[in-house]
Every structure is written in structure tokens, then in C-alpha cells.
Design an enzyme around this catalytic site. Structure first.
Site, PDB file in Angstrom:
ATOM      1  N   LYS A  30       1.019  -1.371  -0.187  1.00 51.87           N
ATOM      2  CA  LYS A  30       0.205  -0.127  -0.058  1.00 51.87           C
ATOM      3  C   LYS A  30       1.175   1.329  -0.106  1.00 51.87           C
ATOM      4  O   LYS A  30       1.705   1.328   0.583  1.00 51.87           O
ATOM      5  CB  LYS A  30      -0.384   0.035   1.720  1.00 51.87           C
ATOM      6  N   GLY A  31       0.395   1.958  -0.868  1.00 49.49           N
ATOM      7  CA  GLY A  31       1.793   3.477  -1.055  1.00 49.49           C
ATOM      8  C   GLY A  31       0.786   4.820  -0.568  1.00 49.49           C
ATOM      9  O   GLY A  31      -0.934   4.189  -0.193  1.00 49.49           O
ATOM     10  N   GLY A  34      -2.601   4.818  -3.377  1.00 51.87           N
ATOM     11  CA  GLY A  34      -2.918   3.291  -3.984  1.00 51.87           C
ATOM     12  C   GLY A  34      -2.167   2.404  -3.272  1.00 51.87           C
ATOM     13  O   GLY A  34      -1.839   2.148  -2.580  1.00 51.87           O
ATOM     14  N   LYS A  35      -2.685   1.471  -4.719  1.00 59.05           N
ATOM     15  CA  LYS A  35      -2.541  -0.291  -3.924  1.00 59.05           C
ATOM     16  C   LYS A  35      -0.765  -1.007  -5.092  1.00 59.05           C
ATOM     17  O   LYS A  35      -1.007  -0.094  -5.948  1.00 59.05           O
ATOM     18  CB  LYS A  35      -3.450  -0.735  -3.783  1.00 59.05           C
ATOM     19  N   VAL A  36      -0.660  -2.183  -4.197  1.00 58.23           N
ATOM     20  CA  VAL A  36       0.332  -2.185  -5.248  1.00 58.23           C
ATOM     21  C   VAL A  36      -0.321  -3.741  -5.088  1.00 58.23           C
ATOM     22  O   VAL A  36      -0.337  -4.801  -3.900  1.00 58.23           O
ATOM     23  CB  VAL A  36       1.845  -2.300  -5.106  1.00 58.23           C
ATOM     24  N   ASP A 145      14.846   9.782  -2.821  1.00 56.02           N
ATOM     25  CA  ASP A 145      14.497   9.482  -2.615  1.00 56.02           C
ATOM     26  C   ASP A 145      14.916   7.572  -1.522  1.00 56.02           C
ATOM     27  O   ASP A 145      13.748   6.730  -1.223  1.00 56.02           O
ATOM     28  CB  ASP A 145      12.713   9.318  -2.410  1.00 56.02           C
ATOM     29  N   LYS A 147      16.681   4.927   0.572  1.00 54.88           N
ATOM     30  CA  LYS A 147      15.849   4.482   1.552  1.00 54.88           C
ATOM     31  C   LYS A 147      15.653   3.073   1.272  1.00 54.88           C
ATOM     32  O   LYS A 147      14.999   2.292   0.356  1.00 54.88           O
ATOM     33  CB  LYS A 147      14.783   5.021   2.336  1.00 54.88           C
ATOM     34  N   ASN A 150      12.364   1.631  -0.300  1.00 55.23           N
ATOM     35  CA  ASN A 150      12.162   1.503  -1.780  1.00 55.23           C
ATOM     36  C   ASN A 150      13.433   0.540  -1.829  1.00 55.23           C
ATOM     37  O   ASN A 150      14.020   1.029  -3.467  1.00 55.23           O
ATOM     38  CB  ASN A 150      12.640   3.570  -1.705  1.00 55.23           C
TER      39      ASN A 150
END
Ligand SMILES: Nc1ncnc2c1ncn2[C@@H]1O[C@H](COP(=O)(O)OP(=O)(O)OP(=O)(O)O)[C@@H](O)[C@H]1O
Length: 424
Positions: A30-31, A34-36, A145, A147, A150
Site C-alpha cells: 500500500k502506498g 493506492g495499492k500494489v 528518496d 531508503k 524503496n
């Protein structure tokens, strides 16, 4: 009669890519918007990750320019250690990114479970990620970004960089906008003296330190404390550092965490910094020549029998989602669109890696950038006829034929990334 409604919609694989081309499988993440979930292409049977972003939510959060920017940057990128874009499209509700599927989980997930990672494992990831970072910088792309959240592992244990939500094309001119996740931000971002691509090497250093020692090099309870620590505190090693990291390893961490961007490891121009890094004794047992072809066996193989992601996403989708994802034919009436919605409609263009050549939306490298999988006949009609269409950012900057290099995105939205976790 009754059977008609149950007949599956025929899929036109020669037409533009839509959600009808995919079988929807389990939710893996989940971002912010939205979702993955895992999907399978109905024709090729290939598995992918489908990241979908709710358009209304995106407009509400003023994130349209970021999503368009991410879509455009991703089209330029094709690298073995990046989660590459394979398809992009939209329907009335969502924008969809179809990405390389990473079944090994993200490094935050593994770090939280293991506490820290073996130096050899981290070295392998640093080698793979430096190759990705170098590729991005050669293409004037800054990630901003980097990290553990990611960095995603494939099922074999190779590391891949993802989430280009605040990625940017850069030029000679320095950027000023504060963007990223604070704990991983280079000092030159926080001191607001202007920064460039060197910040990604710093973030890689913070990640490597955190993965090896299970704690971050610079910490603070508040924003101010953390800023002070990143900009002023001397780099300290945990008491048991020598048990966890060799001397050459510490040299590389120290080199990446150099506050002077000009002296920082990896940063010398024209790829010289990357070459220097490759030659460092820490990487002696890395075969750089076969690294990118993924011929080497990764030192950590994610458990293929267990789900390497937070299974609550799946449960949440099953129990709480009142509008589950479903392929729908478009009926958008563009007359009633807000300017932001129209922007999304026009600029989040379709992409199909089987039919189209990757190319740049940005003027300085508007030429075709990869011909690997392309066939010239298959260009989709939604592709803009000029390489760069205007992209209006939150701060009113319009990225067009000339100004993208100089534009910085107003990152007011990105404070969402500075969570409590980032301050500890
Ligand atoms: N390509 C992929 N393969 C497998 N899992 C993925 C993939 N991309 C993302 N995920 C999983 O889904 C989660 C959410 O990813 P996503 O990129 O949407 O979140 P995010 O980092 O919050 O992004 P954003 O900042 O764009 O909202 C990730 O933490 C990861 O576990």
C-alpha cells in the site's frame, strides 16, 4: 438470457493496454495513494506488480504533477537494478503503473525482521544499487528518496531501486527544494545551499550503515535535532562496529557519508567517482563485469515459501475495501473535468514496453533511449506527438521544452515522508 451478463469481456490485445489485459492476483503493498498487487498478463502469462493510484485522491492531495513526473521518468529508465516500467494506462478512477515484480520484499521489511544484515549482503546490494544510481545520474536523473523502503528484492535476492515519485531531471543548476525522507537527506539539502545528484550517494551511505548496524548514523527526536545531527554531528560507529563491519567497509561508509559533496564517494564527475568506488578494496570480491547480467548468486535468498510482505494488505483488501479494483470500460466525460483531472487525463499517457520504444519526455535527451524490445510499428495513439508536453507543477513552474533542467518541484507534499519513524 441470464448468461449474457456473465460472459467475459473479450480482450483486444492489439489495442491499447487496459486493465482487461491482466488477471488481478494478491495485494502486496500500500502506498500513499493506492495499492500494489500482483497481476498476470493474460496473453504473455508474465507476472507483474500493478501499482494503482486513485485519481481523485491524487488531485485532492495535489500530487498530479508528481504522478505525471514519475510516469515520464520511468519511461526513460531501463536498468537491471531498477524496478522498470512495463506498461502504463488509466481508467476513469485510477492511474496504473505495471512494474517488474519483486517477490523478495523490500529492505525495510527484512531489516525489521532481522535487526541488521550481514556485511557481505549489504556490500552486494551497495554494488548493485551503485550501478543503478550511476545509470540514473548518467541520464541526469536524481532519485532523491533512496531508503530501505524503496529497495526491493526479486525472488533471487537482487536489489532494485523503486519509487521515482520525487525523482527529477537535473542540470548544472543546483536545486533548493527540500525533498526526501529526512533521515536519509544529505546535509546540503538541509542547509539549503543548493544540491545536486551527489545527494543520492549520501542516502546510499545512510542505507548501507543502517542495514549493517541496524541503526541510522544520524538521529534526532525532532526535526531540528535530526537536522543538527545530519549537518554537524561527527560520524560515530556503534560499540560493536568491528564485529559487524570490516575496515574497508567502514571506509566506504565514511566516504559515502562525507559532508562535502565534491569529496563524497561516487560523486566525481563523468563516472570517475563510480569507477573509484568499484576499485575500492571493499568490493574486491564483487565481479563487476557479470553483476549487471545477474549471473552472480546473491548472498541472501528471500524465503520463497513465505510472503515477503505485510499480509495485512491482503486482508484489508478482502475485509475493508468497499470499492475493490475491477476492470471497467471508460466512460469519462471530459467536459466536467477539473484542470488537475484534465492534466492527469492528458499527461499520464499509455505505455507498452512490447510495442513502444522508451524515450525521453525531457528535451536534453529527447532521442530514443532504448530499442531493446521495441517494434517501430506499434506506437500507440495516445503518445504525444512532441517529445515534451507541458507539465505544470504545484509551484506553478511549467516544465516545457526548455525549463525542466532548472525547475525544482515544490515538495510541500513530501512531508508525508518525514514520519515519526524517520526522526528516531
Ligand atoms: N514492483 C513491486 N513488486 C512487488 N512489490 C512491490 C512493488 N512495488 C511496490 N511493492 C510493494 O508495495 C509497497 C508500496 O509501494 P508503493 O511504491 O506504492 O509505496 P510508496 O513507497 O508509499 O509509494 P509512494 O511514495 O509512491 O506512495 C512497497 O513497500 C512494496 O512492499
Amino acid at each position: 438470457m441470464g448468461g449474457v451478463c456473465c460472459r467475459p469481456t473479450p480482450v483486444d490485445f492489439d489495442g491499447e493496454v487496459t486493465l482487461f489485459h491482466f488477471v488481478l492476483l494478491r495485494c502486496v503493498g500500500k502506498g500513499a495513494f493506492g495499492k500494489v498487487r500482483v497481476v498476470q498478463h493474460k496473453q504473455t502469462r508474465e507476472l507483474y506488480a500493478l501499482k494503482y493510484i486513485n485519481k481523485a485522491k491524487c488531485v485532492k492531495m495535489k500530487a498530479v504533477p508528481n504522478v505525471v513526473q514519475e510516469r515520464r521518468l520511468l519511461e526513460e529508465i531501463d536498468h537491471p537494478f531498477v524496478v522498470n516500467l512495463r506498461y502504463a494506462f488509466q481508467d476513469d478512477e485510477n492511474c496504473f503503473f505495471v512494474l517488474d515484480l519483486m517477490l523478495g520484499g523490500d529492505l525495510r521489511f527484512h531489516l525489521e525482521r532481522l535487526g541488521s544484515l550481514d556485511e557481505e549482503v549489504v556490500k552486494f546490494y551497495v554494488a548493485q544499487l551503485s550501478s543503478a544510481v550511476q545509470f540514473l545520474h548518467e541520464n541526469n536523473i536524481m532519485h532523491r528518496d533512496l531508503k530501505p523502503d524503496n529497495i526491493l528484492l526479486d525472488e533471487r535476492g537482487n536489489a532494485h531501486l523503486t519509487d521515482f515519485n520525487i525523482g527529477l531531471k537535473f542540470s548544472e543548476r543546483k536545486l533548493m527544494g527540500v525533498a526526501g525522507s529526512m533521515a536519509y537527506m544529505a546535509p546540503e539539502i538541509l542547509t539549503k545551499r543548493g544540491y545536486s545528484y551527489q545527494i543520492d550517494w549520501w542516502s546510499l551511505g545512510v542505507c548501507a550503515y543502517e542495514l549493517i548496524f541496524g541503526r541510522r548514523p544520524f538521529r534526532g527526536r525532532t526535526n531540528n535535532d535530526l537536522t543538527y545531527s545530519i549537518t554537524k554531528d561527527p560520524l560515530k560507529w556503534p560499540e560493536d562496529a568491528e564485529k559487524k563491519c570490516s575496515r574497508p567497509g567502514m571506509q566506504v561508509l565514511k566516504g559515502l557519508l562525507n559532508r562535502d559533496p565534491a569529496q563524497r564517494f561516487g560523486c566525481k564527475p563523468h563516472g570517475e567517482g563510480f569507477q573509484e568506488l568499484r576499485r575500492h578494496p571493499w568490493f574486491q570480491n564483487i565481479d563487476w563485469d557479470t553483476l549487471e547480467s545477474k549471473e552472480q548468486t546473491p548472498p541472501f535468498i528471500p524465503d520463497g515459501k513465505k510472503a515477503n510482505f505485510d499480509a495485512s494488505h491482503e486482508l484489508e483488501e478482502l475485509l475493508l475495501e468497499d470499492n475493490p479494483l475491477k476492470a471497467k470500460t471508460r466512460k469519462a466525460n471530459q467536459e466536467n473535468f477539473s484542470p488537475e483531472m484534465r492534466q492527469m487525463e492528458e499527461q499520464f499517457t499509455s505505455y507498452d514496453f512490447k510495442k513502444m520504444q522508451r524515450r525521453s519526455y525531457f528535451p536534453q535527451n529527447a532521442q530514443l533511449i532504448s530499442t531493446a524490445t521495441a517494434t517501430s510499428s506499434g506506437m500507440a495513439s495516445s503518445r504525444p506527438s512532441t517529445p515534451a508536453t507541458d507539465l505544470r507543477l504545484e509551484n506553478g513552474v511549467v516544465i516545457n521544452g526548455n525549463s525542466i533542467h532548472d525547475a525544482d518541484i515544490d515538495m510541500s507534499r513530501t512531508d508525508r515522508m518525514m514520519t515519526e519513524k524517520d526522526y528516531q
